[in-house]
Design a protein around this motif. Sequence first.
Motif, PDB file in Angstrom:
ATOM      1  N   ARG A 126     -19.968 -68.530  -6.799  1.00 22.47           N
ATOM      2  CA  ARG A 126     -20.709 -68.021  -5.725  1.00 22.47           C
ATOM      3  C   ARG A 126     -19.611 -67.091  -4.848  1.00 22.47           C
ATOM      4  NH1 ARG A 126     -23.684 -66.590  -7.647  1.00 22.47           N
ATOM      5  NH2 ARG A 126     -25.183 -66.171  -5.908  1.00 22.47           N
ATOM      6  N   ILE A 142     -22.668 -54.535  -9.353  1.00 19.47           N
ATOM      7  CA  ILE A 142     -22.129 -55.734  -9.966  1.00 19.47           C
ATOM      8  C   ILE A 142     -21.816 -55.486 -11.464  1.00 19.47           C
ATOM      9  CG2 ILE A 142     -24.360 -56.946 -10.392  1.00 19.47           C
ATOM     10  CD1 ILE A 142     -22.747 -59.128  -8.753  1.00 19.47           C
ATOM     11  N   TYR A 143     -22.530 -54.838 -12.108  1.00 10.61           N
ATOM     12  CA  TYR A 143     -22.344 -54.684 -13.618  1.00 10.61           C
ATOM     13  C   TYR A 143     -21.308 -53.569 -13.968  1.00 10.61           C
ATOM     14  CZ  TYR A 143     -26.193 -57.672 -13.978  1.00 10.61           C
ATOM     15  OH  TYR A 143     -27.250 -58.888 -13.803  1.00 10.61           O
ATOM     16  N   ASN A 194     -29.969 -53.506 -13.800  1.00  9.27           N
ATOM     17  CA  ASN A 194     -30.657 -54.818 -14.324  1.00  9.27           C
ATOM     18  C   ASN A 194     -32.002 -54.556 -13.941  1.00  9.27           C
ATOM     19  OD1 ASN A 194     -31.909 -57.261 -14.723  1.00  9.27           O
ATOM     20  ND2 ASN A 194     -30.466 -58.236 -13.078  1.00  9.27           N
ATOM     21  N   ASN A 246     -28.871 -49.426  -8.367  1.00  6.22           N
ATOM     22  CA  ASN A 246     -28.365 -50.367  -9.205  1.00  6.22           C
ATOM     23  C   ASN A 246     -27.861 -49.744 -10.544  1.00  6.22           C
ATOM     24  OD1 ASN A 246     -29.314 -53.277 -10.845  1.00  6.22           O
ATOM     25  ND2 ASN A 246     -27.265 -52.956 -10.095  1.00  6.22           N
ATOM     26  N   TRP A 299     -34.001 -55.135  -9.730  1.00  7.41           N
ATOM     27  CA  TRP A 299     -33.799 -56.571  -9.840  1.00  7.41           C
ATOM     28  C   TRP A 299     -34.430 -57.154  -8.860  1.00  7.41           C
ATOM     29  CZ3 TRP A 299     -30.138 -59.421  -6.239  1.00  7.41           C
ATOM     30  CH2 TRP A 299     -29.863 -60.501  -6.829  1.00  7.41           C
ATOM     31  N   SER A 335     -19.082 -62.654 -10.227  1.00  2.00           N
ATOM     32  CA  SER A 335     -20.013 -63.516 -10.952  1.00  2.00           C
ATOM     33  C   SER A 335     -20.068 -62.894 -12.347  1.00  2.00           C
ATOM     34  CB  SER A 335     -21.428 -63.467 -10.537  1.00  2.00           C
ATOM     35  OG  SER A 335     -21.631 -64.102  -9.354  1.00  2.00           O
ATOM     36  N   LYS A 336     -20.336 -61.483 -12.474  1.00  2.00           N
ATOM     37  CA  LYS A 336     -20.474 -61.123 -13.874  1.00  2.00           C
ATOM     38  C   LYS A 336     -19.010 -60.687 -14.556  1.00  2.00           C
ATOM     39  CE  LYS A 336     -24.945 -61.115 -12.482  1.00  2.00           C
ATOM     40  NZ  LYS A 336     -25.983 -61.694 -12.902  1.00  2.00           N
ATOM     41  N   ASP A 389     -25.613 -51.330  -5.558  1.00  2.00           N
ATOM     42  CA  ASP A 389     -25.337 -52.542  -6.134  1.00  2.00           C
ATOM     43  C   ASP A 389     -24.342 -52.086  -7.529  1.00  2.00           C
ATOM     44  OD1 ASP A 389     -25.180 -54.987  -7.287  1.00  2.00           O
ATOM     45  OD2 ASP A 389     -27.371 -55.562  -7.093  1.00  2.00           O
ATOM     46  N   GLY A 438     -21.992 -64.971  -3.051  1.00  3.31           N
ATOM     47  CA  GLY A 438     -22.587 -64.097  -4.079  1.00  3.31           C
ATOM     48  C   GLY A 438     -22.979 -62.723  -3.447  1.00  3.31           C
ATOM     49  N   ALA A 439     -23.250 -61.969  -4.438  1.00  2.00           N
ATOM     50  CA  ALA A 439     -23.605 -60.516  -4.192  1.00  2.00           C
ATOM     51  C   ALA A 439     -25.188 -60.558  -3.450  1.00  2.00           C
ATOM     52  CB  ALA A 439     -23.752 -59.600  -5.413  1.00  2.00           C
ATOM     53  N   LYS A 440     -25.745 -61.610  -4.118  1.00  2.01           N
ATOM     54  CA  LYS A 440     -27.009 -61.932  -3.540  1.00  2.01           C
ATOM     55  C   LYS A 440     -27.152 -62.142  -1.776  1.00  2.01           C
ATOM     56  CE  LYS A 440     -30.590 -63.961  -6.156  1.00  2.01           C
ATOM     57  NZ  LYS A 440     -31.332 -64.953  -6.767  1.00  2.01           N
TER      58      LYS A 440
HETATM   59  C1  LIG Z   1     -28.270 -56.450 -10.120  1.00  2.00           C
HETATM   60  C2  LIG Z   1     -27.782 -57.864  -9.622  1.00  2.00           C
HETATM   61  N1  LIG Z   1     -27.414 -57.673  -8.372  1.00  2.00           N
HETATM   62  C3  LIG Z   1     -26.951 -58.789  -7.849  1.00  2.00           C
HETATM   63  C4  LIG Z   1     -26.714 -60.263  -8.630  1.00  2.00           C
HETATM   64  C5  LIG Z   1     -26.493 -61.280  -7.888  1.00  2.00           C
HETATM   65  O1  LIG Z   1     -25.130 -62.079  -8.079  1.00  2.00           O
HETATM   66  P1  LIG Z   1     -24.338 -62.862  -7.538  1.00  2.00           P
HETATM   67  O2  LIG Z   1     -24.195 -63.943  -8.593  1.00  2.00           O
HETATM   68  O3  LIG Z   1     -23.094 -62.314  -7.246  1.00  2.00           O
HETATM   69  O4  LIG Z   1     -25.326 -63.339  -6.321  1.00  2.00           O
HETATM   70  C6  LIG Z   1     -27.246 -60.137  -9.897  1.00  2.00           C
HETATM   71  C7  LIG Z   1     -27.402 -61.438 -10.696  1.00  2.00           C
HETATM   72  O5  LIG Z   1     -28.101 -61.438 -11.595  1.00  2.00           O
HETATM   73  C8  LIG Z   1     -27.870 -58.820 -10.232  1.00  2.00           C
HETATM   74  O6  LIG Z   1     -28.294 -58.742 -11.429  1.00  2.00           O
END
Ligand SMILES: Cc1ncc(COP(=O)(O)O)c(C=O)c1O
Length: 385
Positions: A245, A204-205, A174, A170, A127, A236-237, A202, A101-103
């Motif tokens: 993941r 991701i969106y 988010n 980001n 976030w 993920s998104k 980041d 995951g990006a996390k």
């Molecule tokens: C801004 C942001 N970065 C990263 C993530 C993590 O995403 P991942 O599911 O790839 O770990 C999220 C998930 O909610 C997010 O909102």
Amino acid sequence: MPKFALSGAVRSIEPSPTFEIEAKVKEMQKNGAKVFNLNLGEPDFFTSDNVKSAALIAIVENKTRYTQVKGMPKLLEAVCEKFKSDNGLVYTPKEVIVSNGAKQILYLAIRTVCEVGDEVIVLAPYWVSYPEITKLAGGKPVIVKTDDFRFSAEAIRKAITRKTKAIVINSPNNPTSIVWTKDELEELGKLVMKYRILVISDEIYERFLFDGAKHFSFAAMAPKLKNYTITVNGVSKTYAMTGFRVGYAGGPAYIIEKMADLQSHVSSSICSISQEAAVEALSGGKELVNKMVREFDERRKLVCDDLRNLGVEFIKPEGAYYVFFKVEPHFDSMHFCEILLQDFKVALNPGESFGTPGWVRLSYTVNRDDLKEAMYRIGMMFRRG
Ligand SMILES: Cc1ncc(COP(=O)(O)O)c(C=O)c1O
């Protein structure tokens, strides 16, 4: 029973509030309650059939072993191709990595560059995990907040010290759903080159955009910026694959290499089956995300219309799938969310989670009928006062 002292690093962090609320919702659901869950940032769409098939085939074909720590070569190639075609960023496999995951990518990145005491600038509303990951790495999150929650070179400049190592950005954001403009990114570019600060971007969106908003990758804003940036993304998104993941990053090879060394001791490779699925997702079509964006746009309009009719102040959402609205001075945001869940069975996320008390995040990742009912109940809450 002996009780052992816990490390200072873990004692310094709070659990993810989003997952705490989620646990409460699950408990209520277990007891038979119908809860309108607008808490979690997870698309309510199913992963595409081609991606699911790729995962099933991987199992049948016994692709169930460890892979290279950084990721399977064909996935690293697919990530490079994605960065090139979608973001105009040319990375070689040496400059990319995949993780859980990006996390986990964010954790690896911040842990890799942060020396104890280093400062990482985090823009609020943020976030939930950025400050906590920074603290885990021994760093100090320095929170910068502007009145309109938009980029301000001035505010960032004021926060820069000799200890500033990195800044996390980001966009689309988010929880605010704000999308940074090209000008804003270019201005930040000048600032970080001047003060030699690493940008963790980041993105991701990136695919969730509305009203003609455009996403620009920070690292692509000027040729030299690739040396100043770790570009973070994941499946993920965009592909509704939260459970698989898989996140990935592109950045300078000397940083990516050390992130891989760190990962080699944290999780070895990531799940081989998820990697096969991610290759299929990244190389396949974009029908699912286009469909999601069309549907999210309808829901976004519905939520914004209702909030406008209620006279509630909110940030105009240009991307992602959240609406961030203000409940103060009528309510305390924690209290608002608690009562809304308890009395009206609607789960939202209080601004405290994002370093912005007084505001609340709504994730419109439920079907339109449920969303309408949830909005009706939110309206009742506001009217009741
Ligand atoms: C801004 C942001 N970065 C990263 C993530 C993590 O995403 P991942 O599911 O790839 O770990 C999220 C998930 O909610 C997010 O909102």
